[in-house]
Design a protein around this motif. Sequence first.
Motif, PDB file in Angstrom:
ATOM      1  N   ASN A 132       0.820  -1.199   0.000  1.00 31.04           N
ATOM      2  CA  ASN A 132       0.000   0.000   0.000  1.00 31.04           C
ATOM      3  C   ASN A 132       0.863   1.262   0.000  1.00 31.04           C
ATOM      4  OD1 ASN A 132       0.898   0.282   2.667  1.00 31.04           O
ATOM      5  ND2 ASN A 132      -0.922  -0.726   3.495  1.00 31.04           N
ATOM      6  N   LEU A 133       0.214   2.413   0.069  1.00 31.22           N
ATOM      7  CA  LEU A 133       0.931   3.684   0.007  1.00 31.22           C
ATOM      8  C   LEU A 133       1.848   3.902   1.199  1.00 31.22           C
ATOM      9  CD1 LEU A 133      -1.910   6.031  -1.308  1.00 31.22           C
ATOM     10  CD2 LEU A 133       0.133   5.285  -2.547  1.00 31.22           C
ATOM     11  N   GLU A 134       1.546   3.236   2.320  1.00 28.06           N
ATOM     12  CA  GLU A 134       2.385   3.370   3.511  1.00 28.06           C
ATOM     13  C   GLU A 134       3.626   2.482   3.442  1.00 28.06           C
ATOM     14  OE1 GLU A 134      -1.061   3.098   3.752  1.00 28.06           O
ATOM     15  OE2 GLU A 134      -1.067   5.288   3.928  1.00 28.06           O
ATOM     16  N   GLY A 135       3.690   1.603   2.449  1.00 30.19           N
ATOM     17  CA  GLY A 135       4.890   0.816   2.238  1.00 30.19           C
ATOM     18  C   GLY A 135       4.910  -0.556   2.866  1.00 30.19           C
ATOM     19  N   TYR A 136       3.825  -0.961   3.563  1.00 27.29           N
ATOM     20  CA  TYR A 136       3.780  -2.319   4.094  1.00 27.29           C
ATOM     21  C   TYR A 136       2.772  -3.151   3.302  1.00 27.29           C
ATOM     22  CZ  TYR A 136      -0.367  -0.710   6.727  1.00 27.29           C
ATOM     23  OH  TYR A 136      -1.587  -0.201   7.077  1.00 27.29           O
ATOM     24  N   HIS A 137       2.852  -4.472   3.482  1.00 27.18           N
ATOM     25  CA  HIS A 137       2.067  -5.389   2.658  1.00 27.18           C
ATOM     26  C   HIS A 137       0.881  -5.926   3.447  1.00 27.18           C
ATOM     27  CE1 HIS A 137       6.188  -6.203   0.594  1.00 27.18           C
ATOM     28  NE2 HIS A 137       5.673  -5.036   0.251  1.00 27.18           N
ATOM     29  N   GLU A 138      -0.311  -5.651   2.958  1.00 31.37           N
ATOM     30  CA  GLU A 138      -1.532  -6.112   3.608  1.00 31.37           C
ATOM     31  C   GLU A 138      -2.126  -7.271   2.828  1.00 31.37           C
ATOM     32  OE1 GLU A 138      -3.561  -2.408   3.724  1.00 31.37           O
ATOM     33  OE2 GLU A 138      -4.435  -2.611   1.729  1.00 31.37           O
ATOM     34  N   LEU A 139      -3.014  -8.012   3.481  1.00 33.18           N
ATOM     35  CA  LEU A 139      -3.666  -9.162   2.867  1.00 33.18           C
ATOM     36  C   LEU A 139      -5.035  -8.755   2.358  1.00 33.18           C
ATOM     37  CD1 LEU A 139      -3.680 -12.224   2.270  1.00 33.18           C
ATOM     38  CD2 LEU A 139      -4.648 -12.557   4.557  1.00 33.18           C
ATOM     39  N   ARG A 140      -5.284  -9.024   1.065  1.00 35.69           N
ATOM     40  CA  ARG A 140      -6.554  -8.685   0.455  1.00 35.69           C
ATOM     41  C   ARG A 140      -7.151  -9.903  -0.241  1.00 35.69           C
ATOM     42  NH1 ARG A 140      -5.990  -2.723  -2.508  1.00 35.69           N
ATOM     43  NH2 ARG A 140      -5.385  -1.533  -0.651  1.00 35.69           N
ATOM     44  N   VAL A 141      -8.448  -9.832  -0.515  1.00 28.84           N
ATOM     45  CA  VAL A 141      -9.164 -10.867  -1.261  1.00 28.84           C
ATOM     46  C   VAL A 141     -10.003 -10.176  -2.328  1.00 28.84           C
ATOM     47  CG1 VAL A 141     -10.873 -12.711  -1.162  1.00 28.84           C
ATOM     48  CG2 VAL A 141      -9.229 -12.451   0.699  1.00 28.84           C
ATOM     49  N   VAL A 142      -9.966 -10.739  -3.550  1.00 27.04           N
ATOM     50  CA  VAL A 142     -10.757 -10.177  -4.633  1.00 27.04           C
ATOM     51  C   VAL A 142     -11.454 -11.322  -5.363  1.00 27.04           C
ATOM     52  CG1 VAL A 142      -8.888 -10.279  -6.338  1.00 27.04           C
ATOM     53  CG2 VAL A 142     -10.704  -8.579  -6.609  1.00 27.04           C
ATOM     54  N   GLY A 143     -12.654 -11.044  -5.893  1.00 28.20           N
ATOM     55  CA  GLY A 143     -13.403 -12.043  -6.647  1.00 28.20           C
ATOM     56  C   GLY A 143     -13.070 -12.009  -8.124  1.00 28.20           C
ATOM     57  N   LEU A 144     -13.225 -13.131  -8.773  1.00 29.41           N
ATOM     58  CA  LEU A 144     -13.011 -13.184 -10.220  1.00 29.41           C
ATOM     59  C   LEU A 144     -14.149 -12.529 -10.987  1.00 29.41           C
ATOM     60  CD1 LEU A 144     -10.834 -15.260  -9.327  1.00 29.41           C
ATOM     61  CD2 LEU A 144     -11.358 -16.527 -11.411  1.00 29.41           C
ATOM     62  N   ASP A 145     -15.215 -12.149 -10.283  1.00 25.04           N
ATOM     63  CA  ASP A 145     -16.372 -11.540 -10.928  1.00 25.04           C
ATOM     64  C   ASP A 145     -16.235 -10.037 -11.098  1.00 25.04           C
ATOM     65  OD1 ASP A 145     -16.508 -10.772  -8.299  1.00 25.04           O
ATOM     66  OD2 ASP A 145     -18.515 -11.574  -7.929  1.00 25.04           O
ATOM     67  N   GLY A 146     -15.088  -9.477 -10.735  1.00 26.35           N
ATOM     68  CA  GLY A 146     -14.883  -8.045 -10.887  1.00 26.35           C
ATOM     69  C   GLY A 146     -15.278  -7.227  -9.678  1.00 26.35           C
ATOM     70  N   SER A 147     -15.657  -7.875  -8.589  1.00 27.81           N
ATOM     71  CA  SER A 147     -16.021  -7.149  -7.376  1.00 27.81           C
ATOM     72  C   SER A 147     -14.797  -6.461  -6.780  1.00 27.81           C
ATOM     73  CB  SER A 147     -16.633  -8.105  -6.355  1.00 27.81           C
ATOM     74  OG  SER A 147     -15.738  -9.155  -6.047  1.00 27.81           O
ATOM     75  N   ARG A 148     -15.038  -5.426  -5.975  1.00 23.30           N
ATOM     76  CA  ARG A 148     -13.943  -4.671  -5.385  1.00 23.30           C
ATOM     77  C   ARG A 148     -13.178  -5.533  -4.393  1.00 23.30           C
ATOM     78  NH1 ARG A 148     -11.413  -0.675  -7.156  1.00 23.30           N
ATOM     79  NH2 ARG A 148     -10.933  -0.003  -5.033  1.00 23.30           N
ATOM     80  N   PRO A 149     -11.856  -5.320  -4.282  1.00 25.51           N
ATOM     81  CA  PRO A 149     -11.063  -6.073  -3.300  1.00 25.51           C
ATOM     82  C   PRO A 149     -11.495  -5.751  -1.877  1.00 25.51           C
ATOM     83  CG  PRO A 149      -9.643  -5.017  -4.943  1.00 25.51           C
ATOM     84  CD  PRO A 149     -11.016  -4.469  -5.134  1.00 25.51           C
ATOM     85  N   ARG A 150     -11.325  -6.741  -1.016  1.00 24.08           N
ATOM     86  CA  ARG A 150     -11.619  -6.573   0.405  1.00 24.08           C
ATOM     87  C   ARG A 150     -10.322  -6.756   1.188  1.00 24.08           C
ATOM     88  NH1 ARG A 150     -13.376 -10.484   4.510  1.00 24.08           N
ATOM     89  NH2 ARG A 150     -13.327 -12.083   2.881  1.00 24.08           N
ATOM     90  N   THR A 151      -9.998  -5.767   2.036  1.00 27.35           N
ATOM     91  CA  THR A 151      -8.806  -5.879   2.869  1.00 27.35           C
ATOM     92  C   THR A 151      -9.101  -6.781   4.050  1.00 27.35           C
ATOM     93  OG1 THR A 151      -8.024  -3.688   2.222  1.00 27.35           O
ATOM     94  CG2 THR A 151      -7.097  -4.631   4.226  1.00 27.35           C
TER      95      THR A 151
END
Length: 622
Positions: A132-151
Amino acid sequence: MRGMTGILAVGLVVFAGCKSESSRPADGSGVLAAAGLPGSVPASTTAGQDSTPLVARRVWQPDFHPFWGGPSPDGRYLSFTDWTKGDLAIHDILTGEDRPLTSDGSLTESHEFALNSTFAPDGRRVAYAWENLEGYHELRVVGLDGSRPRTLLSDPAVNVYPREWSRDGEQILVSVESLEKERTNHIGLVAAADGSLRLLKELDGRGDGMSLSPDGRFVVYDFPTDEDSPERDIYVIDVEAGGEHSLVEHPADDRVLGWAPDGKHVLFASDRTGTLGAWLLPVADGRPAGEAWLVKPDMWRVEPIGFARNGSYFYGISTRMVDVYVAAFDPETAELVETPTLVSQRFQGSNSDPAWSPDGRYLAYISVRGAAAGVLGSEVVVIRSVDTGEVRELEPKLMRISHLRWSPDGGSLLVRGRDEKNRRGLYQIDVQTAEVTPLFEHETAAYGEWTADGKALVLYAFGEGVRITRRSLESGDEEVLYRGPAPSFVVEPLGMSPDGSEIAFVHHDEGGTASFVIMPVAGGAPRELVRFERGESWPIMNFRWSIDRRYVFYVRGGDEGAGLWRVPVEGGEPEKLEWLDAGQLRFHPDGRRIALTRGQAGNEVWVMEDFLPATVDTSDER
């Protein structure tokens, strides 16, 4: 980040007519059968370890590093990071098409991007790490259907890298890297419902391969046998009971590739025969249930990717071929006087990072040896006499060595690398004894250059943006020379002038505009040489001053304007040099000879099929 090898590739998407390593004709069975594709048949059942010949075939030749993703459960798709933008994407093995899953990465503007990724067992979601913009790595999940990612998990104290989902889709196996406790990482499980984290095992930064058993009861991982050894053994953690025990103990180097979907076998890489191969170990209740056997030899510099549901295993191979050349050079016209000559015919395709000694009598470079790159002992520093051609080889106790810089007195080399405990930093190598002295051990230490007197280093480091500092080697005192926003991509981001008085680098402002600047090492404001339009500066790298200090040379990436350029130090328009297809460029102290690297990076994705000795459950569990 997962893997045994290096980065970057060049190639073309390939599927039809894939190369095969089996005498059996490619009949459409195997990995594509699990996807139910036209012309395929159900995956076959093998009766024993020798009853059916293994099939290994190439399924993709991407023009970038694709190995931090994973296959979909049906084996049709591979997740990967699209490094042209930084977005998470999927590759369709059947059609060769790529499709983005996110649209937040822009690299040249936001400096955000995706990293490790893995498919959920339902095949409809992908978990991935996001810088992310702060420089650390967060865990996200996204659907193959084009839905927005969820942190799912975001904590500025750690970087989180997903490895695998549990078969029931309720948990994600992760590697958790501490940003507060030096060289510490954990094996953990993240709840897919609410992002809660459960830590299972603390490691000292050297944890690499890991995999979750299909029933979710065990985690298998590899770890060095002792502090000074590059060889690893394999261990199992009981998730519920919390205990652990060894699974593979052997003098060789053994590394986890994955727990097979049948739950009855663990696939691992080992060099016990002298070359790296894939071995299969039967297991029951998390313990060995028989002897391991070799299923595929010659897994040259393998990069694990993962299993599909039907038991097919995907892996990557680096086909990088880069060598060091020398040539006569005209400093006035910036043209080659002669065709570049190969420095060495030994270990061709594995030599890089040339560096001339201050007196011009020696040329040093890095040579990669062995099947498993990026491990202790896999790289040597070669020092070649310019006059006699005599060669000496140094074997420092370091791995992933790069960025060779001779000290001003010619007695040592400054390098980037990792020590036997996998601690990243800057190290000094004695050119006579190969003794290693740590100079700056820190995750944020990126690059360094000697000052003219050899008593200090100019450091380019990350942490809340970019900091350029001058650090005394005697006292450790540090003076900040520059602060600015972090760029999205750096390769050798500093260029020291021949007299050690000025440095060249790229300055990024808060709006994303970039300028190529030079700045006095003694301190002072940067002076702009070239301004780039928003988004066109990615990447600018490999800065080199001409010996007379009249020009700074640099390599520019991207689609337009890619290649070698030079710009006058006293001002003027940059000039593109059409003659040189060089990756790294080093000027001899006489200014009339150059050392350069040429070649091509390359990566291939392969799949192994029909090597498990028992029926694998190909049901589409949810």
